[in-house]
Motif scaffolding. Structure first.
Motif, PDB file in Angstrom:
ATOM      1  N   ALA A   1      37.355  27.759  36.370  1.00 17.08           N
ATOM      2  CA  ALA A   1      37.847  27.081  37.571  1.00 17.08           C
ATOM      3  C   ALA A   1      39.049  27.832  38.131  1.00 17.08           C
ATOM      4  N   PHE A   2      39.133  27.947  39.441  1.00 20.31           N
ATOM      5  CA  PHE A   2      40.250  28.606  40.119  1.00 20.31           C
ATOM      6  C   PHE A   2      40.479  30.022  39.579  1.00 20.31           C
ATOM      7  N   ALA A   3      39.403  30.781  39.467  1.00 21.89           N
ATOM      8  CA  ALA A   3      39.481  32.136  38.908  1.00 21.89           C
ATOM      9  C   ALA A   3      40.529  32.968  39.631  1.00 21.89           C
ATOM     10  N   SER A   4      41.350  33.652  38.863  1.00 23.93           N
ATOM     11  CA  SER A   4      42.400  34.579  39.320  1.00 23.93           C
ATOM     12  C   SER A   4      43.671  33.880  39.775  1.00 23.93           C
ATOM     13  N   ARG A   5      43.665  32.550  39.875  1.00 18.70           N
ATOM     14  CA  ARG A   5      44.843  31.824  40.322  1.00 18.70           C
ATOM     15  C   ARG A   5      45.736  31.441  39.141  1.00 18.70           C
ATOM     16  N   GLY A   6      46.940  31.016  39.437  1.00 21.13           N
ATOM     17  CA  GLY A   6      47.867  30.612  38.378  1.00 21.13           C
ATOM     18  C   GLY A   6      47.404  29.392  37.612  1.00 21.13           C
ATOM     19  N   ASP A   7      46.598  28.534  38.259  1.00 19.68           N
ATOM     20  CA  ASP A   7      46.102  27.327  37.590  1.00 19.68           C
ATOM     21  C   ASP A   7      44.673  27.491  37.076  1.00 19.68           C
ATOM     22  N   GLU A   8      44.280  28.729  36.830  1.00 22.83           N
ATOM     23  CA  GLU A   8      42.941  29.009  36.310  1.00 22.83           C
ATOM     24  C   GLU A   8      42.680  28.254  35.008  1.00 22.83           C
ATOM     25  N   GLN A   9      41.450  27.756  34.868  1.00 25.13           N
ATOM     26  CA  GLN A   9      41.011  27.095  33.640  1.00 25.13           C
ATOM     27  C   GLN A   9      39.721  27.745  33.154  1.00 25.13           C
TER      28      GLN A   9
ATOM     29  N   ALA B   1      48.616  30.916  50.844  1.00 22.99           N
ATOM     30  CA  ALA B   1      49.556  31.092  51.950  1.00 22.99           C
ATOM     31  C   ALA B   1      50.164  32.492  51.954  1.00 22.99           C
ATOM     32  N   GLU B   2      50.331  33.091  50.772  1.00 23.34           N
ATOM     33  CA  GLU B   2      50.928  34.424  50.686  1.00 23.34           C
ATOM     34  C   GLU B   2      50.104  35.471  51.424  1.00 23.34           C
ATOM     35  N   MET B   3      48.794  35.235  51.533  1.00 25.00           N
ATOM     36  CA  MET B   3      47.937  36.201  52.208  1.00 25.00           C
ATOM     37  C   MET B   3      48.266  36.301  53.694  1.00 25.00           C
ATOM     38  N   LEU B   4      48.784  35.224  54.252  1.00 26.75           N
ATOM     39  CA  LEU B   4      49.116  35.208  55.679  1.00 26.75           C
ATOM     40  C   LEU B   4      50.322  36.092  55.988  1.00 26.75           C
TER      41      LEU B   4
ATOM     42  N   TYR C   1      36.744  39.320  63.036  1.00 31.65           N
ATOM     43  CA  TYR C   1      36.534  39.913  61.717  1.00 31.65           C
ATOM     44  C   TYR C   1      36.434  38.796  60.687  1.00 31.65           C
ATOM     45  N   PHE C   2      35.259  38.632  60.106  1.00 31.13           N
ATOM     46  CA  PHE C   2      35.087  37.691  59.002  1.00 31.13           C
ATOM     47  C   PHE C   2      35.501  38.418  57.729  1.00 31.13           C
ATOM     48  N   ILE C   3      36.676  38.043  57.208  1.00 27.90           N
ATOM     49  CA  ILE C   3      37.286  38.778  56.102  1.00 27.90           C
ATOM     50  C   ILE C   3      37.178  37.971  54.813  1.00 27.90           C
ATOM     51  N   GLY C   4      36.614  38.590  53.791  1.00 29.06           N
ATOM     52  CA  GLY C   4      36.586  37.962  52.474  1.00 29.06           C
ATOM     53  C   GLY C   4      37.977  37.988  51.870  1.00 29.06           C
ATOM     54  N   ALA C   5      38.553  36.806  51.656  1.00 28.94           N
ATOM     55  CA  ALA C   5      39.921  36.712  51.139  1.00 28.94           C
ATOM     56  C   ALA C   5      39.976  36.783  49.620  1.00 28.94           C
ATOM     57  N   GLY C   6      38.806  36.859  48.970  1.00 23.82           N
ATOM     58  CA  GLY C   6      38.787  36.923  47.517  1.00 23.82           C
ATOM     59  C   GLY C   6      38.835  35.544  46.883  1.00 23.82           C
ATOM     60  N   PRO C   7      38.902  35.498  45.562  1.00 24.16           N
ATOM     61  CA  PRO C   7      38.725  34.240  44.825  1.00 24.16           C
ATOM     62  C   PRO C   7      39.954  33.339  44.757  1.00 24.16           C
ATOM     63  N   GLY C   8      41.119  33.858  45.109  1.00 23.07           N
ATOM     64  CA  GLY C   8      42.302  32.991  45.033  1.00 23.07           C
ATOM     65  C   GLY C   8      43.614  33.730  44.921  1.00 23.07           C
ATOM     66  N   ALA C   9      43.675  34.759  44.089  1.00 21.48           N
ATOM     67  CA  ALA C   9      44.915  35.534  43.957  1.00 21.48           C
ATOM     68  C   ALA C   9      45.180  36.290  45.256  1.00 21.48           C
TER      69      ALA C   9
END
Length: 253
Positions: free
Chosen positions: A191-199, A39-42, A4-12
């Motif tokens: 940059a890093f959309a949806s993540r905590g370090d988004e710019q 890592a949380e996705m795992l 299964y090739f799963i799209g993990a999304g942009p970062g969050a």
């Protein structure tokens, strides 16, 4: 056994789809790019799943791991950042799996450009301003653009652009677009959309290279160029108009 090739999304970690998370929860082997997949996705994986970081792994090794899981009778979750339909290198993996007779399914994910647009609080198709979105990138040493798809050629359309994998060539982007879009054209870099370090950088095309460089953004970014980014005073869409509601009501009788 299925890959299964799963799209993990942009970062969050919570932007994986319900379908993706459910499949991940029952796969005995998971290959993921540790540099991009949180890592949380795992945590969705079974407690006894075989977890393999493929971040610096050549294609042949990835396929070998999948073949090993196949022999063990494991379904395999192949986690890719964003959505597998864009810049994911899924096509070459599918070709290799087809050659050895291993079944595969693609599970879509939230693409980076969609998450970046959400962070900007913008719709990318605005009535009377822009109804097209061109998703592209720039040539690099590793991947050339095909004939007819250079940024300078595509820019002639003057539609809204979403540029992936281009932040490190931002001066070239500015130079290629300036004559077509104009120095005052609105731009945004996420940059890093949806993540905590988004710019987020908002600017005009004239300042795009300087502002992006000043922010230190060189990777994992989407660059938007287009008038829709600052659209105002545009007409309402027909979708929710009184004229359409009256027509729909009339058709119902």
């Amino acid at each position: 056994m299925t890959v299964y090739f799963i799209g993990a999304g942009p970062g969050a970690a919570d932007l994986i789809t319900l379908r993706g998370a459910e499949i991940l929860s029952r796969c005995g082997t998971c290959l993921y790019a540790g540099s991009l997949v949180p890592a949380e996705m795992l945590e969705h994986c079974p407690s006894d799943a075989v977890l393999i970081d493929s971040a610096r792994m050549p294609l042949a090794d990835i396929v070998d791991h999948i073949a090993t899981a196949h022999r063990a009778g494991h379904d395999v979750a192949r986690l890719h950042s964003g959505d597998p339909s864009l810049y994911s290198a899924v096509a070459e993996q599918i070709r290799a799996l087809d050659a050895i007779g291993i079944d595969h399914v693609i599970v879509p994910g939230v693409p980076a450009f969609a998450a970046a647009a959400a962070s900007l609080g913008r719709e990318l198709t605005v009535p009377g301003v822009g109804q097209s979105l061109l998703i592209t990138r720039v040539s690099t040493l590793s991947t050339d653009m095909p004939d007819g798809e250079t940024l300078a050629e595509l820019a002639a359309s003057r539609v809204t652009l979403a540029l992936h994998l281009a932040a490190h060539r931002i001066e070239q982007v500015r130079a290629d677009l300036l004559d077509h879009y104009g120095a005052d054209c609105p731009c945004a870099v996420v940059a890093f959309a949806s993540r905590g370090d988004e710019q987020i950088v908002r600017c005009t095309l004239a300042d795009l290279a300087a502002r992006t460089t000043e922010a230190g953004i060189v990777r994992t970014a989407v660059v938007f160029v287009g008038r829709v980014l600052a659209a105002s005073g545009f007409p309402d869409s027909y979708l929710y108009s009184q004229a359409r509601m009256t027509k729909v009501a009339g058709d119902g009788h």
